[in-house]
Design a protein around this motif. Structure first.
Motif, PDB file in Angstrom:
ATOM      1  N   VAL A  72       0.839  -1.202   0.000  1.00 40.39           N
ATOM      2  CA  VAL A  72       0.000   0.000   0.000  1.00 40.39           C
ATOM      3  C   VAL A  72       0.873   1.250   0.000  1.00 40.39           C
ATOM      4  O   VAL A  72       0.652   2.196  -0.766  1.00 40.39           O
ATOM      5  N   LEU A  73       1.886   1.264   0.856  1.00 37.70           N
ATOM      6  CA  LEU A  73       2.730   2.447   0.979  1.00 37.70           C
ATOM      7  C   LEU A  73       3.553   2.701  -0.277  1.00 37.70           C
ATOM      8  O   LEU A  73       3.878   3.841  -0.603  1.00 37.70           O
ATOM      9  N   ALA A  74       3.882   1.600  -0.996  1.00 38.00           N
ATOM     10  CA  ALA A  74       4.702   1.737  -2.201  1.00 38.00           C
ATOM     11  C   ALA A  74       3.875   1.928  -3.458  1.00 38.00           C
ATOM     12  O   ALA A  74       4.425   1.976  -4.564  1.00 38.00           O
ATOM     13  N   ALA A  75       2.545   2.016  -3.309  1.00 32.86           N
ATOM     14  CA  ALA A  75       1.672   2.138  -4.480  1.00 32.86           C
ATOM     15  C   ALA A  75       2.074   3.353  -5.313  1.00 32.86           C
ATOM     16  O   ALA A  75       2.402   4.424  -4.780  1.00 32.86           O
ATOM     17  N   SER A  76       2.030   3.164  -6.624  1.00 30.51           N
ATOM     18  CA  SER A  76       2.484   4.219  -7.536  1.00 30.51           C
ATOM     19  C   SER A  76       1.534   5.405  -7.582  1.00 30.51           C
ATOM     20  O   SER A  76       1.926   6.516  -7.918  1.00 30.51           O
ATOM     21  N   ASP A  77       0.255   5.148  -7.258  1.00 23.49           N
ATOM     22  CA  ASP A  77      -0.717   6.239  -7.266  1.00 23.49           C
ATOM     23  C   ASP A  77      -1.860   5.893  -6.322  1.00 23.49           C
ATOM     24  O   ASP A  77      -1.910   4.810  -5.738  1.00 23.49           O
ATOM     25  N   ALA A  78      -2.778   6.842  -6.178  1.00 21.41           N
ATOM     26  CA  ALA A  78      -3.877   6.657  -5.228  1.00 21.41           C
ATOM     27  C   ALA A  78      -4.779   5.492  -5.615  1.00 21.41           C
ATOM     28  O   ALA A  78      -5.274   4.762  -4.753  1.00 21.41           O
ATOM     29  N   ASP A  79      -4.985   5.282  -6.925  1.00 23.10           N
ATOM     30  CA  ASP A  79      -5.843   4.184  -7.370  1.00 23.10           C
ATOM     31  C   ASP A  79      -5.253   2.830  -6.975  1.00 23.10           C
ATOM     32  O   ASP A  79      -5.966   1.931  -6.495  1.00 23.10           O
ATOM     33  N   ALA A  80      -3.949   2.664  -7.175  1.00 16.44           N
ATOM     34  CA  ALA A  80      -3.290   1.410  -6.813  1.00 16.44           C
ATOM     35  C   ALA A  80      -3.357   1.191  -5.302  1.00 16.44           C
ATOM     36  O   ALA A  80      -3.590   0.072  -4.833  1.00 16.44           O
ATOM     37  N   ARG A  81      -3.137   2.279  -4.557  1.00 14.07           N
ATOM     38  CA  ARG A  81      -3.232   2.179  -3.096  1.00 14.07           C
ATOM     39  C   ARG A  81      -4.629   1.771  -2.662  1.00 14.07           C
ATOM     40  O   ARG A  81      -4.809   0.864  -1.838  1.00 14.07           O
ATOM     41  N   ASP A  82      -5.639   2.403  -3.245  1.00 11.82           N
ATOM     42  CA  ASP A  82      -7.022   2.119  -2.857  1.00 11.82           C
ATOM     43  C   ASP A  82      -7.429   0.698  -3.234  1.00 11.82           C
ATOM     44  O   ASP A  82      -8.195   0.050  -2.510  1.00 11.82           O
ATOM     45  N   ARG A  83      -6.930   0.178  -4.363  1.00 12.11           N
ATOM     46  CA  ARG A  83      -7.238  -1.201  -4.742  1.00 12.11           C
ATOM     47  C   ARG A  83      -6.705  -2.187  -3.712  1.00 12.11           C
ATOM     48  O   ARG A  83      -7.385  -3.151  -3.341  1.00 12.11           O
ATOM     49  N   ALA A  84      -5.483  -1.953  -3.251  1.00 14.84           N
ATOM     50  CA  ALA A  84      -4.886  -2.835  -2.249  1.00 14.84           C
ATOM     51  C   ALA A  84      -5.679  -2.788  -0.947  1.00 14.84           C
ATOM     52  O   ALA A  84      -5.910  -3.821  -0.313  1.00 14.84           O
ATOM     53  N   ILE A  85      -6.119  -1.596  -0.563  1.00 13.57           N
ATOM     54  CA  ILE A  85      -6.901  -1.469   0.667  1.00 13.57           C
ATOM     55  C   ILE A  85      -8.258  -2.143   0.510  1.00 13.57           C
ATOM     56  O   ILE A  85      -8.734  -2.862   1.405  1.00 13.57           O
ATOM     57  N   ARG A  86      -8.919  -1.950  -0.639  1.00 12.94           N
ATOM     58  CA  ARG A  86     -10.233  -2.574  -0.861  1.00 12.94           C
ATOM     59  C   ARG A  86     -10.123  -4.094  -0.855  1.00 12.94           C
ATOM     60  O   ARG A  86     -11.016  -4.787  -0.356  1.00 12.94           O
TER      61      ARG A  86
END
Length: 265
Positions: A72-86
């Protein structure tokens, strides 16, 4: 102008995280201090890291594993971060639903089991379309769903018609070793047959042998399926002589009919 840096104590108050926890997050690679004094080892943090620390805390409160938090912390953008969290939230929700089902089942276990209506029936031999395999217990539901689709597809290709509910037989080894032969079947009428060339040669035409069975219906959640097995098997032991033949189940719309093989009188 760069953001100010603060001591680990000050950062602890800003983030509501203990110094011990902040050191742990540093050690496992979740939250690297903005600077570490090479002589004293004192850690200092940037104010920009406050929101990151808050995010880490919430993810760990949700029991997200450390490697996934790193993702999550290394996600390239907010969308990638949010996908991991979801993805993690969906897994947590599934676990929560499972926990609620177990809690409900445990509450039911505290209540007396309603009397099970057990009958003894003598069944004739039955031709069936069948798929057999040695199945691991943890994969049995998925295996049966796939086997049923194969049965339905073969019925569509053949001159046979299902004459009753789909079902399955379960060998004793399946329960004893969490791995054993399972046969998913569809009852069919005598006559007709399978085409010589068909898309699924693993589906065969066989005959379930005749026999006598102690029979009862399971109604409700599968979380309590073991209680029906326990009551039906106990009844069979008390009033008949159980056999080592596979247990049969028939899957009706609103219930599962369980048939426990016993010795013919």
């Amino acid at each position: 102008m760069s953001e100010p840096v603060v001591s680990i104590g000050e950062f602890s108050r800003l983030t509501y995280l203990s110094i011990k926890t902040l050191r742990h997050y540093h050690d496992v690679g979740l939250l690297e201090p903005a600077a570490v004094d090479p002589s004293s080892g004192y850690r200092r943090y940037s104010l920009e890291q406050v929101s990151q620390a808050h995010l880490i805390r919430r993810l760990r409160d949700l029991e997200m594993p450390v490697p996934e938090v790193r993702t999550v912390l290394a996600a390239s953008d907010a969308d990638a971060r949010d996908r991991a969290i979801r993805t993690h939230l969906a897994r947590m929700e599934a676990q929560l639903a499972s926990t609620r089902a177990v809690v409900a089942s445990l509450r039911d276990l505290l209540a007396p089991l309603p009397a099970l209506d057990v009958t003894f029936v003598d069944l004739p031999a039955q031709p069936v379309l069948v798929v057999r395999d040695v199945v691991e217990a943890h994969a049995s539901a998925r295996w049966y769903d796939d086997a049923r689709l194969r049965l339905e597809a073969t019925l569509d290709q053949s001159r046979l018609t299902a004459t009753g509910p789909y079902g399955a037989t379960w060998a004793h080894a399946f329960f004893e070793n969490e791995r054993g032969e399972v046969a998913a079947f569809a009852p069919v009428a005598f006559g007709g047959g399978l085409p010589a060339r068909r898309s699924d040669p693993g589906v065969r035409l066989e005959e379930l042998p005749a026999g006598r069975f102690a029979t009862a219906d399971h109604i409700g959640s599968l979380d309590d399926f073991d209680r029906t097995y326990g009551a039906l098997g106990s009844h069979a032991i008390r009033h008949a002589a159980p056999l080592a033949d596979p247990i049969r189940e028939h899957y009706l719309h609103d219930r599962t009919e369980v048939q426990w093989p016993v010795r013919t009188q």
